[in-house]
Design an enzyme around this catalytic site. Sequence first.
Site, PDB file in Angstrom:
ATOM      1  N   ARG A 103       0.822  -1.208   0.000  1.00  0.00           N
ATOM      2  CA  ARG A 103       0.000   0.000   0.000  1.00  0.00           C
ATOM      3  C   ARG A 103       0.855   1.256   0.000  1.00  0.00           C
ATOM      4  O   ARG A 103       0.315   2.354  -0.016  1.00  0.00           O
ATOM      5  CB  ARG A 103      -0.857   0.007   1.263  1.00  0.00           C
ATOM      6  CG  ARG A 103      -2.338  -0.304   1.036  1.00  0.00           C
ATOM      7  CD  ARG A 103      -2.971  -0.327   2.398  1.00  0.00           C
ATOM      8  NE  ARG A 103      -4.373  -0.144   2.426  1.00  0.00           N
ATOM      9  CZ  ARG A 103      -5.263  -1.146   2.508  1.00  0.00           C
ATOM     10  NH1 ARG A 103      -4.875  -2.396   2.467  1.00  0.00           N
ATOM     11  NH2 ARG A 103      -6.540  -0.880   2.616  1.00  0.00           N
ATOM     12  N   ARG A 118      -9.846   7.029   4.578  1.00  0.00           N
ATOM     13  CA  ARG A 118      -9.175   5.926   3.873  1.00  0.00           C
ATOM     14  C   ARG A 118      -8.929   6.268   2.407  1.00  0.00           C
ATOM     15  O   ARG A 118      -7.906   5.910   1.842  1.00  0.00           O
ATOM     16  CB  ARG A 118     -10.012   4.648   3.991  1.00  0.00           C
ATOM     17  CG  ARG A 118     -10.003   4.093   5.412  1.00  0.00           C
ATOM     18  CD  ARG A 118     -11.092   3.082   5.616  1.00  0.00           C
ATOM     19  NE  ARG A 118     -10.860   1.864   4.864  1.00  0.00           N
ATOM     20  CZ  ARG A 118     -11.830   1.015   4.513  1.00  0.00           C
ATOM     21  NH1 ARG A 118     -13.070   1.263   4.834  1.00  0.00           N
ATOM     22  NH2 ARG A 118     -11.543  -0.074   3.854  1.00  0.00           N
TER      23      ARG A 118
HETATM   24  P1  AMP Z   1      -8.431  -3.441   4.082  1.00  0.00           P
HETATM   25  O1  AMP Z   1      -9.261  -4.570   4.604  1.00  0.00           O
HETATM   26  O2  AMP Z   1      -7.433  -3.887   3.050  1.00  0.00           O
HETATM   27  O3  AMP Z   1      -9.270  -2.284   3.588  1.00  0.00           O
HETATM   28  O4  AMP Z   1      -7.566  -2.899   5.310  1.00  0.00           O
HETATM   29  C1  AMP Z   1      -8.176  -2.369   6.471  1.00  0.00           C
HETATM   30  C2  AMP Z   1      -7.189  -1.520   7.244  1.00  0.00           C
HETATM   31  O5  AMP Z   1      -6.068  -2.333   7.638  1.00  0.00           O
HETATM   32  C3  AMP Z   1      -6.569  -0.372   6.456  1.00  0.00           C
HETATM   33  O6  AMP Z   1      -7.391   0.786   6.447  1.00  0.00           O
HETATM   34  C4  AMP Z   1      -5.278  -0.156   7.227  1.00  0.00           C
HETATM   35  O7  AMP Z   1      -5.508   0.512   8.467  1.00  0.00           O
HETATM   36  C5  AMP Z   1      -4.862  -1.583   7.564  1.00  0.00           C
HETATM   37  N1  AMP Z   1      -4.023  -2.173   6.485  1.00  0.00           N
HETATM   38  C6  AMP Z   1      -4.338  -3.199   5.655  1.00  0.00           C
HETATM   39  N2  AMP Z   1      -3.342  -3.461   4.813  1.00  0.00           N
HETATM   40  C7  AMP Z   1      -2.363  -2.569   5.092  1.00  0.00           C
HETATM   41  C8  AMP Z   1      -1.072  -2.311   4.546  1.00  0.00           C
HETATM   42  N3  AMP Z   1      -0.589  -3.015   3.502  1.00  0.00           N
HETATM   43  N4  AMP Z   1      -0.334  -1.321   5.103  1.00  0.00           N
HETATM   44  C9  AMP Z   1      -0.787  -0.604   6.144  1.00  0.00           C
HETATM   45  N5  AMP Z   1      -2.002  -0.780   6.701  1.00  0.00           N
HETATM   46  C10 AMP Z   1      -2.789  -1.753   6.179  1.00  0.00           C
END
Ligand code: AMP
Length: 218
Positions: free
Chosen positions: A88, A171
């Site tokens: 990310r 986000r």
């Molecule tokens: P997601 O389910 O992929 O939308 O991830 C939910 C949350 O997890 C994100 O808003 C971040 O806070 C954290 N997160 C997930 N993947 C990452 C990543 N590669 N780097 C940093 N934070 C992450």
Amino acid sequence: MRLVFLGAPGVGKGTQADRVTAQFGWPKISTGDLLREAVRTKTALGLEAKKSMDAGQLVPDSVVIGMVRAKLAEPLCENGFVLDGFPRTVPQAEELNGILHDRGLRLDRVINFRVSREDIIKRLSGRRSCSKCQSVFHVDFAAPKVSGECDRCGGVLVQRSDDKPETIEARLKVYDEQTAPLIAYYEQKQILSELDGSGDMSHVYDRLAKVLVGLGAK
Ligand code: AMP
């Protein structure tokens, strides 16, 4: 095949990754799912990550990189994987290159899912997840048979705390500032494929499967 699914929150990467796993067998590695599991089980890592997640901010690179490094070393990932939500940031992408390079491997393809902002907001705000098995539904586009109940395991469906309107905005801002630069990064490496992620999930999957088969997936 070693794949990265790139795109803003809510573009449908996770759902499509599940389908790819079901058809081609490469495991899905979702850093979001791993982090939510750590939060749910209250590990030290989970407790550290929770604050950033609730605020719609990224968890520190060092935390997610360690998690991904451990996952990729598992025998399950030997024949390929689908990374969903990682990398990310550019430093995460550089680390991923390093992890793979150390093992004589490299990414085969990065798929960039494109969906309009308006549709992303609709998808995120109506999303509901099972509190037990993490299956994902949508109040309008993929409603469960019984309202509020998971079709697969009967668990209670809940809205993710980071799918509330104010957090969605944060986000998307984080995506624009920290993740979107990865599009140019992977384009330059000539391993990027653009995918129209709009419309019905099955149509998106048809488009995706065509791309993967075109790349030699069996
Ligand atoms: P997601 O389910 O992929 O939308 O991830 C939910 C949350 O997890 C994100 O808003 C971040 O806070 C954290 N997160 C997930 N993947 C990452 C990543 N590669 N780097 C940093 N934070 C992450």
